[in-house]
Design an enzyme around this catalytic site. Structure first.
Site, PDB file in Angstrom:
ATOM      1  N   CYS A   2       0.836  -1.195   0.000  1.00 16.27           N
ATOM      2  CA  CYS A   2       0.000   0.000   0.000  1.00 16.27           C
ATOM      3  C   CYS A   2       0.875   1.251   0.000  1.00 16.27           C
ATOM      4  CB  CYS A   2      -0.858   0.010   1.241  1.00 16.27           C
ATOM      5  SG  CYS A   2      -1.684  -1.557   1.530  1.00 16.27           S
ATOM      6  N   ARG A  27       3.873   0.850  -6.922  1.00 12.37           N
ATOM      7  CA  ARG A  27       3.893  -0.191  -5.885  1.00 12.37           C
ATOM      8  C   ARG A  27       2.763  -1.193  -6.063  1.00 12.37           C
ATOM      9  NH1 ARG A  27       6.304   2.474  -0.959  1.00 12.37           N
ATOM     10  NH2 ARG A  27       4.983   1.202   0.348  1.00 12.37           N
ATOM     11  N   TRP A  75      -3.382  -2.260  -1.280  1.00 11.81           N
ATOM     12  CA  TRP A  75      -3.115  -3.564  -1.889  1.00 11.81           C
ATOM     13  C   TRP A  75      -3.732  -4.551  -0.912  1.00 11.81           C
ATOM     14  CZ3 TRP A  75      -0.692  -6.099  -5.950  1.00 11.81           C
ATOM     15  CH2 TRP A  75      -0.282  -7.405  -5.718  1.00 11.81           C
ATOM     16  N   ASN A 101      -0.441   1.111   6.358  1.00 13.37           N
ATOM     17  CA  ASN A 101       0.328   0.119   5.588  1.00 13.37           C
ATOM     18  C   ASN A 101       0.816  -0.924   6.579  1.00 13.37           C
ATOM     19  OD1 ASN A 101       0.061   1.700   3.362  1.00 13.37           O
ATOM     20  ND2 ASN A 101       2.250   2.138   3.123  1.00 13.37           N
ATOM     21  N   GLY A 102       0.836  -2.186   6.150  1.00  9.49           N
ATOM     22  CA  GLY A 102       1.345  -3.235   7.030  1.00  9.49           C
ATOM     23  C   GLY A 102       0.238  -4.207   7.399  1.00  9.49           C
ATOM     24  N   GLU A 481      15.277 -23.709  -9.536  1.00  8.35           N
ATOM     25  CA  GLU A 481      14.992 -22.282  -9.427  1.00  8.35           C
ATOM     26  C   GLU A 481      16.243 -21.445  -9.736  1.00  8.35           C
ATOM     27  OE1 GLU A 481      12.512 -20.580  -9.479  1.00  8.35           O
ATOM     28  OE2 GLU A 481      12.962 -18.627  -8.619  1.00  8.35           O
ATOM     29  N   LYS A 485      16.280 -18.708 -12.745  1.00  5.57           N
ATOM     30  CA  LYS A 485      16.608 -17.293 -12.465  1.00  5.57           C
ATOM     31  C   LYS A 485      17.697 -16.829 -13.419  1.00  5.57           C
ATOM     32  CE  LYS A 485      14.176 -15.865 -10.718  1.00  5.57           C
ATOM     33  NZ  LYS A 485      12.955 -16.429 -10.235  1.00  5.57           N
ATOM     34  N   GLU A 488      16.533 -16.716 -17.259  1.00  6.57           N
ATOM     35  CA  GLU A 488      15.510 -15.752 -17.666  1.00  6.57           C
ATOM     36  C   GLU A 488      16.025 -14.314 -17.682  1.00  6.57           C
ATOM     37  OE1 GLU A 488      11.889 -15.220 -15.320  1.00  6.57           O
ATOM     38  OE2 GLU A 488      12.932 -15.834 -13.514  1.00  6.57           O
ATOM     39  N   HIS A 504      23.963 -39.939 -16.726  1.00  5.19           N
ATOM     40  CA  HIS A 504      23.143 -40.628 -17.728  1.00  5.19           C
ATOM     41  C   HIS A 504      23.041 -39.808 -19.015  1.00  5.19           C
ATOM     42  CE1 HIS A 504      22.191 -43.782 -14.923  1.00  5.19           C
ATOM     43  NE2 HIS A 504      22.007 -42.845 -13.996  1.00  5.19           N
ATOM     44  N   LYS A 603       5.246 -10.439 -16.853  1.00  8.42           N
ATOM     45  CA  LYS A 603       5.117 -10.708 -15.418  1.00  8.42           C
ATOM     46  C   LYS A 603       3.980 -11.690 -15.163  1.00  8.42           C
ATOM     47  CE  LYS A 603       6.001 -10.377 -11.087  1.00  8.42           C
ATOM     48  NZ  LYS A 603       7.129 -11.209 -10.654  1.00  8.42           N
TER      49      LYS A 603
HETATM   50  O1  M6R Z   1       2.108 -15.533 -11.298  1.00 12.53           O
HETATM   51  P1  M6R Z   1       2.591 -16.950 -11.194  1.00 12.53           P
HETATM   52  O2  M6R Z   1       3.251 -17.256  -9.916  1.00 12.53           O
HETATM   53  O3  M6R Z   1       1.486 -17.953 -11.492  1.00 12.53           O
HETATM   54  O4  M6R Z   1       3.674 -17.105 -12.338  1.00 12.53           O
HETATM   55  C1  M6R Z   1       4.260 -18.342 -12.611  1.00 12.53           C
HETATM   56  C2  M6R Z   1       5.465 -18.174 -13.500  1.00 12.53           C
HETATM   57  O5  M6R Z   1       5.101 -17.555 -14.699  1.00 12.53           O
HETATM   58  C3  M6R Z   1       6.574 -17.359 -12.833  1.00 12.53           C
HETATM   59  O6  M6R Z   1       6.977 -17.923 -11.621  1.00 12.53           O
HETATM   60  C4  M6R Z   1       7.799 -17.246 -13.755  1.00 12.53           C
HETATM   61  O7  M6R Z   1       8.387 -18.497 -13.904  1.00 12.53           O
HETATM   62  C5  M6R Z   1       8.769 -16.209 -13.221  1.00 12.53           C
HETATM   63  N1  M6R Z   1       9.098 -15.274 -14.242  1.00 12.53           N
HETATM   64  C6  M6R Z   1      10.052 -16.777 -12.751  1.00 12.53           C
HETATM   65  O8  M6R Z   1      10.884 -15.782 -12.246  1.00 12.53           O
END
Ligand code: M6R
Length: 608
Positions: A2, A27, A75, A101-102, A481, A485, A488, A504, A603
């Site tokens: 928020c 935000r 939010w 906020n919080g 993960e 990271k 991407e 393998h 996103k």
């Molecule tokens: O909004 P979501 O958590 O459902 O999104 C899932 C994936 O699209 C998301 O985690 C994506 O892999 C990220 N860009 C990874 O950093």
């Protein structure tokens, strides 16, 4: 997350407040509102959706005359995004207005306490409790009432407050949620973040935890929690507006990585009481939990990696079978779901097309669904039978970091709840696990402090062609993960492999100098993974190892070792992922990539 703005001075407050809120739009929010005081009465306006709606509703603030006021972008956390839940919130007489906020962690207890005293609540928010509690303690002295409230509320807060019998004044206080005071020429301001005040002043005071302030057009006074006056130093902001929106960080991703201690705390603490886990929103008795025979965790991308981690945690801790699945596979597989199954859908955005489709598929088959979601009121949050929110606030960088951390916490808590209900672990073990969980925020903070070393290491790999991540069990989930990271945001090819699978096929890709990141946090698998490290290093790999404090054996086989602080073996993902996030970030920065908005990615993936 928020946003708060407050103003008192000689100008008209409403346009200044709306302008300040606009500077906090980045935000994220779902509703907004403001309260303006003309010296006689406090007028309030609220609207759901974009700030534009509130501006139109108030004719850009013109229909709300008055020279002091407070405003808020919300939010949603407690209660859906709606007009009634939007801030400001008031006492019954409308003589006290509050923006917040919080999260007030003990709001339910306080709400019951106040309701028993005859207080009537309009909204579902935790904030409204503060307005009524202020009313309860108010005796003409705002600072006295505020300090009494501070002694009663638990959690995090930044509050902006108007009192009808104190015209021309605004009050504010903070604990674990940011708040600043701007010293302007024609008046003074409060805000949750610097950009909201930069148009009016660069002179600011940073309010520290448990400090209160009273602002008039000319004066700014500060108090401690005892109500005693304190002095504070004025700072000058040198940043430009764009940088300030990122809170001084170069990228949103870096800012969000640094928000992880708070995110973890906010997702965790409201669900822990008296050494036990309370997930009230589940609305499930222990008998109902015991009736569940199998869990399916379904998600996409990073969210699915948290699901994969949770599979290991649930199965070992609660001895319940878990299928961790990709939503895009699950939805078309005609999955076999039985009456006593639970389908958990994990999503930051709550709008990911495949995850939403998977949820609908599960519902069509008549099994119970639980959404672990960050965005309140999103499609998955609305459609799942049960909902457990991760309180990470809006995440702006495409590469998820803080939402990922919050998803892990939510699932750890669920696993403990299930393990306890199924009588697999007892009170003592629960207490031990909670002790470790509570340490995570500080431990994450510690790992973030090491970013300089990781940056130096990352700079050596900006020209890398391939990177491999290996691990076993939970360490494999962490590797997935770490690898995602890196690829991407840096566009470097990387793969995650279950360490035992390397030989393998994939091991043929290891050449002289290939970077292999080995995650070695599971004590019972130390020896096994170390053997795999030897296999790759004898073929020329440069090995970066992430392991537990004290596991110095690794130094004999790896070229560079990062240690994570001690925690339960169930929770190591929350710590081991931090250096891997930092590594990816600095490689991306070093290569000059668009860190926050990597190519070809969105996103929220709302299409198949
Ligand atoms: O909004 P979501 O958590 O459902 O999104 C899932 C994936 O699209 C998301 O985690 C994506 O892999 C990220 N860009 C990874 O950093």
């Amino acid at each position: 997350m928020c946003g708060i703005v407050g103003y008192t001075g000689t100008g008209q407050a409403a346009p200044i407040l709306l302008d300040g809120l606009a500077k906090l739009e980045y935000r994220g929010y779902d509703s907004a509102g403001l309260a303006v005081f003309d010296g006689k009465k406090i007028t309030m306006q609220k609207a759901v959706g974009r700030l534009k709606v509130l501006s139109e509703q108030t004719h850009d603030g013109e229909m709300m005359p008055g020279t002091s006021g407070i405003a808020h972008t919300r939010w949603a956390t407690h209660g859906a995004p709606s007009r009634i839940n939007a801030h400001p919130h008031s006492n019954v007489e409308r003589s006290i207005s509050v923006v917040h906020n919080g999260i007030i962690e003990n709001y339910l207890k306080l709400r019951n306490y106040l309701a028993a005293k005859g207080y009537v609540f309009e909204s579902e928010t935790d904030t409204e409790v503060v307005a009524h509690l202020l009313d309860y303690y108010y005796n003409g002295d705002p600072i006295e009432a505020m300090t009494k409230v501070m002694h009663r509320v638990e959690g995090s807060y930044a509050l902006g407050i108007l009192f009808l019998d104190h015209p021309g004044e605004i009050y504010a206080v903070r604990k674990d949620s940011p708040l600043i005071v701007g010293k302007g020429k024609d008046g003074n301001l409060i805000a949750s973040d610097v950009p909201a005040v930069l148009k009016y002043t660069r002179q600011v005071y940073f309010i520290q935890n448990e400090e209160l302030t009273r602002l008039t057009e000319k004066d700014i006074c500060f108090y401690n929690v005892e109500g005693e006056t304190i002095n504070k130093e004025l700072s000058t902001i040198e940043w430009d507006v764009d940088a300030a929106e990122k809170g001084g960080y170069e990228h949103f991703m870096l800012k969000e990585m640094h928000e992880q201690p708070k995110t973890v705390r906010d997702t965790l603490m409201p669900r822990i009481r008296d050494n036990d886990v309370y997930i009230e929103e589940l609305g499930m008795s222990d008998d109902e939990i015991r009736a569940i025979h199998r869990i399916h965790i379904v998600a996409c991308g990073s969210a699915s990696h948290t699901g994969m981690t949770a599979k290991y945690v649930f199965e070992e801790m609660a001895r319940i079978p878990v299928v961790a699945d990709l939503a895009s596979e699950f939805r078309y597989r005609d999955p076999i779901l039985e009456k006593n199954d639970l389908v958990i859908i994990i999503s930051q955005s709550g709008e990911t097309a495949d995850s939403l489709a998977a949820l609908r598929e599960a519902k069509k088959k008549g099994v119970m669904t639980l959404g672990i979601v960050n965005v309140v009121g999103s499609s998955i949050a609305r459609e799942a039978d049960k909902i457990m929110y991760t309180w990470a606030g809006p995440e702006i960088a495409v590469a998820t970091t803080k939402a990922y951390s919050a998803q892990l916490i939510a699932q750890y808590l669920l696993a403990i709840k299930f393990a306890e209900a199924r009588n697999i672990i007892g009170k003592e073990e629960v207490a031990e696990l909670l002790k470790d969980l509570k340490k995570l925020p500080d431990q994450i903070e510690l790992l973030l402090h090491n970013k300089g070393n990781i940056q130096r290491f990352a700079n050596r790999y900006i020209a890398a062609k391939d990177v491999f991540f290996i691990g076993r069990g939970i360490d494999y989930a962490i590797s997935l993960e770490g690898s995602l990271k890196l690829k991407e945001i840096s566009y470097i090819h990387s793969e995650a492999y279950a360490a035992g699978e390397l030989k393998h096929g994939t091991i043929s890709l290891i050449e002289d100098g290939t970077l292999v990141a080995a995650v070695i946090t599971q004590e019972k698998l130390y020896k096994k993974t170390i053997s795999n490290v030897v296999e790759v290093s004898s073929r020329g790999a440069f090995v970066l190892a992430v392991t537990n404090e004290g596991n110095t054996e690794v130094e004999k086989v790896a070229d560079y070792v990062i240690y994570i602080p001690e925690t339960s073996h169930y929770f190591t993902n929350s710590l081991a992922i931090i250096p891997l996030q930092l590594f990816s970030y600095y490689v991306s920065v070093g290569k000059g990539c668009d860190v926050d908005k990597p190519r070809n990615l969105a996103k929220s993936v709302t299409v198949e």
